[in-house]
Design a protein around this motif. Structure first.
Motif, PDB file in Angstrom:
ATOM      1  N   ILE A  77       0.354  -1.215  -0.050  1.00  0.00           N
ATOM      2  CA  ILE A  77      -0.311  -0.031  -0.155  1.00  0.00           C
ATOM      3  C   ILE A  77       1.006   1.266   0.011  1.00  0.00           C
ATOM      4  CG2 ILE A  77      -0.469   0.346   2.475  1.00  0.00           C
ATOM      5  CD1 ILE A  77      -3.506   0.714   1.910  1.00  0.00           C
ATOM      6  N   ARG A  78      -0.273   2.139  -0.154  1.00  0.00           N
ATOM      7  CA  ARG A  78       0.574   3.191  -0.200  1.00  0.00           C
ATOM      8  C   ARG A  78      -0.292   4.376  -0.405  1.00  0.00           C
ATOM      9  NH1 ARG A  78       4.100   6.488  -5.730  1.00  0.00           N
ATOM     10  NH2 ARG A  78       1.962   7.532  -5.862  1.00  0.00           N
ATOM     11  N   PRO A  79       0.125   4.944   0.995  1.00  0.00           N
ATOM     12  CA  PRO A  79      -0.917   6.046   1.393  1.00  0.00           C
ATOM     13  C   PRO A  79      -0.924   6.992  -0.031  1.00  0.00           C
ATOM     14  CG  PRO A  79       0.461   4.874   2.974  1.00  0.00           C
ATOM     15  CD  PRO A  79       1.121   5.249   2.294  1.00  0.00           C
ATOM     16  N   GLY A  80      -1.684   8.116   0.156  1.00  0.00           N
ATOM     17  CA  GLY A  80      -1.885   9.254  -1.226  1.00  0.00           C
ATOM     18  C   GLY A  80      -2.864  10.404   0.143  1.00  0.00           C
ATOM     19  N   GLN A  81      -2.873  10.958  -0.983  1.00  0.00           N
ATOM     20  CA  GLN A  81      -3.371  13.025   0.008  1.00  0.00           C
ATOM     21  C   GLN A  81      -4.651  13.065  -0.090  1.00  0.00           C
ATOM     22  OE1 GLN A  81      -1.471  16.293  -2.132  1.00  0.00           O
ATOM     23  NE2 GLN A  81      -0.020  16.319  -1.100  1.00  0.00           N
ATOM     24  N   ARG A  82      -5.338  11.823  -1.297  1.00  0.00           N
ATOM     25  CA  ARG A  82      -6.660  11.961  -1.689  1.00  0.00           C
ATOM     26  C   ARG A  82      -6.900  10.399  -1.080  1.00  0.00           C
ATOM     27  NH1 ARG A  82      -7.644  14.061  -7.042  1.00  0.00           N
ATOM     28  NH2 ARG A  82      -5.063  13.118  -7.848  1.00  0.00           N
ATOM     29  N   GLU A  83      -6.153   9.375  -1.365  1.00  0.00           N
ATOM     30  CA  GLU A  83      -6.724   8.187  -1.338  1.00  0.00           C
ATOM     31  C   GLU A  83      -5.255   7.077  -1.637  1.00  0.00           C
ATOM     32  OE1 GLU A  83      -8.010   7.068  -6.242  1.00  0.00           O
ATOM     33  OE2 GLU A  83      -9.577   7.496  -4.663  1.00  0.00           O
ATOM     34  N   SER A  84      -5.696   5.841  -0.793  1.00  0.00           N
ATOM     35  CA  SER A  84      -4.258   5.340  -0.920  1.00  0.00           C
ATOM     36  C   SER A  84      -4.401   4.025  -2.062  1.00  0.00           C
ATOM     37  CB  SER A  84      -4.268   4.465   0.639  1.00  0.00           C
ATOM     38  OG  SER A  84      -4.458   5.607   1.587  1.00  0.00           O
ATOM     39  N   VAL A  85      -3.682   4.185  -2.450  1.00  0.00           N
ATOM     40  CA  VAL A  85      -2.966   2.471  -3.529  1.00  0.00           C
ATOM     41  C   VAL A  85      -2.684   1.452  -3.242  1.00  0.00           C
ATOM     42  CG1 VAL A  85      -2.341   2.854  -5.618  1.00  0.00           C
ATOM     43  CG2 VAL A  85      -2.156   5.138  -5.562  1.00  0.00           C
ATOM     44  N   ARG A  86      -3.600   0.350  -3.281  1.00  0.00           N
ATOM     45  CA  ARG A  86      -2.621  -0.647  -3.070  1.00  0.00           C
ATOM     46  C   ARG A  86      -2.539  -1.980  -4.070  1.00  0.00           C
ATOM     47  NH1 ARG A  86      -6.752  -4.859  -1.600  1.00  0.00           N
ATOM     48  NH2 ARG A  86      -8.666  -3.399  -1.425  1.00  0.00           N
ATOM     49  N   VAL A  87      -2.329  -2.682  -3.934  1.00  0.00           N
ATOM     50  CA  VAL A  87      -1.936  -3.472  -4.693  1.00  0.00           C
ATOM     51  C   VAL A  87      -0.992  -4.558  -4.676  1.00  0.00           C
ATOM     52  CG1 VAL A  87       0.548  -3.718  -7.177  1.00  0.00           C
ATOM     53  CG2 VAL A  87      -0.176  -0.948  -5.700  1.00  0.00           C
ATOM     54  N   PHE A  88      -1.648  -5.553  -5.513  1.00  0.00           N
ATOM     55  CA  PHE A  88      -2.242  -7.227  -4.384  1.00  0.00           C
ATOM     56  C   PHE A  88      -1.474  -7.891  -5.602  1.00  0.00           C
ATOM     57  CE2 PHE A  88      -3.723 -11.663  -5.282  1.00  0.00           C
ATOM     58  CZ  PHE A  88      -3.477 -12.147  -3.785  1.00  0.00           C
ATOM     59  N   LEU A  89      -0.060  -8.506  -5.063  1.00  0.00           N
ATOM     60  CA  LEU A  89       0.729  -9.180  -5.973  1.00  0.00           C
ATOM     61  C   LEU A  89       0.625 -10.760  -5.491  1.00  0.00           C
ATOM     62  CD1 LEU A  89       4.298  -7.272  -5.720  1.00  0.00           C
ATOM     63  CD2 LEU A  89       2.691  -6.772  -7.491  1.00  0.00           C
ATOM     64  N   PRO A  90       0.021 -11.370  -6.651  1.00  0.00           N
ATOM     65  CA  PRO A  90       0.140 -13.044  -5.892  1.00  0.00           C
ATOM     66  C   PRO A  90       0.916 -14.165  -6.661  1.00  0.00           C
ATOM     67  CG  PRO A  90      -1.391 -12.209  -7.693  1.00  0.00           C
ATOM     68  CD  PRO A  90      -1.204 -10.991  -8.057  1.00  0.00           C
ATOM     69  N   HIS A  91       0.763 -14.581  -5.715  1.00  0.00           N
ATOM     70  CA  HIS A  91       2.384 -15.761  -5.766  1.00  0.00           C
ATOM     71  C   HIS A  91       2.764 -16.577  -7.525  1.00  0.00           C
ATOM     72  CE1 HIS A  91       3.915 -14.715  -2.411  1.00  0.00           C
ATOM     73  NE2 HIS A  91       3.001 -14.924  -1.363  1.00  0.00           N
ATOM     74  N   ASN A  92       3.253 -16.741  -8.021  1.00  0.00           N
ATOM     75  CA  ASN A  92       3.695 -17.793  -9.081  1.00  0.00           C
ATOM     76  C   ASN A  92       3.049 -16.961  -9.923  1.00  0.00           C
ATOM     77  OD1 ASN A  92       6.138 -19.248  -7.949  1.00  0.00           O
ATOM     78  ND2 ASN A  92       3.966 -20.331  -6.783  1.00  0.00           N
ATOM     79  N   SER A  93       2.015 -15.250 -10.338  1.00  0.00           N
ATOM     80  CA  SER A  93       1.439 -15.115 -11.530  1.00  0.00           C
ATOM     81  C   SER A  93       1.920 -13.981 -12.172  1.00  0.00           C
ATOM     82  CB  SER A  93       0.141 -15.151 -10.360  1.00  0.00           C
ATOM     83  OG  SER A  93      -0.625 -13.693 -12.084  1.00  0.00           O
ATOM     84  N   PRO A  94       1.658 -13.767 -13.334  1.00  0.00           N
ATOM     85  CA  PRO A  94       3.096 -12.638 -14.011  1.00  0.00           C
ATOM     86  C   PRO A  94       1.914 -11.236 -13.879  1.00  0.00           C
ATOM     87  CG  PRO A  94       1.809 -13.773 -15.463  1.00  0.00           C
ATOM     88  CD  PRO A  94       1.183 -14.023 -13.997  1.00  0.00           C
ATOM     89  N   GLU A  95       0.897 -11.232 -13.414  1.00  0.00           N
ATOM     90  CA  GLU A  95      -0.688 -10.353 -13.372  1.00  0.00           C
ATOM     91  C   GLU A  95      -0.745  -9.393 -11.583  1.00  0.00           C
ATOM     92  OE1 GLU A  95      -4.550 -11.760 -14.871  1.00  0.00           O
ATOM     93  OE2 GLU A  95      -3.464 -11.758 -16.493  1.00  0.00           O
ATOM     94  N   VAL A  96      -1.437  -8.651 -11.955  1.00  0.00           N
ATOM     95  CA  VAL A  96      -1.258  -7.997 -10.471  1.00  0.00           C
ATOM     96  C   VAL A  96      -3.015  -7.165 -10.664  1.00  0.00           C
ATOM     97  CG1 VAL A  96       1.110  -7.193 -10.406  1.00  0.00           C
ATOM     98  CG2 VAL A  96      -0.207  -5.805 -11.458  1.00  0.00           C
ATOM     99  N   GLU A  97      -3.146  -6.887  -9.091  1.00  0.00           N
ATOM    100  CA  GLU A  97      -4.478  -6.263  -9.050  1.00  0.00           C
ATOM    101  C   GLU A  97      -3.499  -4.644  -8.009  1.00  0.00           C
ATOM    102  OE1 GLU A  97      -6.874  -8.453  -7.092  1.00  0.00           O
ATOM    103  OE2 GLU A  97      -6.947  -9.668  -8.647  1.00  0.00           O
ATOM    104  N   VAL A  98      -4.100  -3.345  -9.332  1.00  0.00           N
ATOM    105  CA  VAL A  98      -4.179  -2.359  -7.631  1.00  0.00           C
ATOM    106  C   VAL A  98      -5.664  -1.629  -8.120  1.00  0.00           C
ATOM    107  CG1 VAL A  98      -3.166  -0.132  -8.673  1.00  0.00           C
ATOM    108  CG2 VAL A  98      -2.569  -2.132  -9.664  1.00  0.00           C
ATOM    109  N   TYR A  99      -5.928  -1.722  -6.833  1.00  0.00           N
ATOM    110  CA  TYR A  99      -6.889  -0.410  -6.134  1.00  0.00           C
ATOM    111  C   TYR A  99      -6.909   0.994  -5.590  1.00  0.00           C
ATOM    112  CZ  TYR A  99      -8.537  -5.897  -5.573  1.00  0.00           C
ATOM    113  OH  TYR A  99      -8.741  -7.276  -6.272  1.00  0.00           O
ATOM    114  N   ALA A 100      -7.823   1.850  -5.802  1.00  0.00           N
ATOM    115  CA  ALA A 100      -7.424   3.587  -5.712  1.00  0.00           C
ATOM    116  C   ALA A 100      -9.204   2.486  -4.321  1.00  0.00           C
ATOM    117  CB  ALA A 100      -7.456   4.157  -6.651  1.00  0.00           C
ATOM    118  N   GLY A 101      -8.550   4.301  -3.015  1.00  0.00           N
ATOM    119  CA  GLY A 101      -9.473   4.542  -2.261  1.00  0.00           C
ATOM    120  C   GLY A 101      -8.864   3.889  -0.796  1.00  0.00           C
ATOM    121  N   SER A 102     -10.250   3.467  -0.330  1.00  0.00           N
ATOM    122  CA  SER A 102     -10.121   2.605   1.543  1.00  0.00           C
ATOM    123  C   SER A 102      -8.992   1.774   0.855  1.00  0.00           C
ATOM    124  CB  SER A 102     -10.564   3.108   1.835  1.00  0.00           C
ATOM    125  OG  SER A 102     -11.824   1.784   1.339  1.00  0.00           O
TER     126      SER A 102
END
Length: 78
Positions: free
Chosen positions: A27-52
């Motif tokens: 996670i990286r907190p921001g002024q307006r909202e946080s950004v959360r990144v999920f890195l699944p094990h053994n996968s080249p894909e990621v998920e990026v979320y914004a907000g709480s």
């Protein structure tokens, strides 16, 4: 390796919610909202979320070949 690049961009690891997919959540907190990144094990894909942390909205799901792509997405939310 991507988690190290994200750490250099200001992200830090948090406890992942219990899911059926093992991985690392950063996670990286921001002024307006946080950004959360999920890195699944053994996968080249990621998920990026914004907000709480608990109720973030999915803003990107797919391959993350370069950490710069994720930091650009994260910068849009600040």
């Amino acid at each position: 390796m991507l988690d190290q690049q994200l750490a250099s961009a200001g992200f830090y690891e948090i406890a992942s919610p219990a899911t059926s997919v093992a991985g690392v959540t950063l996670i990286r907190p921001g002024q307006r909202e946080s950004v959360r990144v999920f890195l699944p094990h053994n996968s080249p894909e990621v998920e990026v979320y914004a907000g709480s942390v608990k109720n973030g909205r999915l803003v990107y799901q797919g391959p993350a070949e370069m950490a710069a792509q994720l930091t650009l997405l994260a910068d849009r939310s600040n």
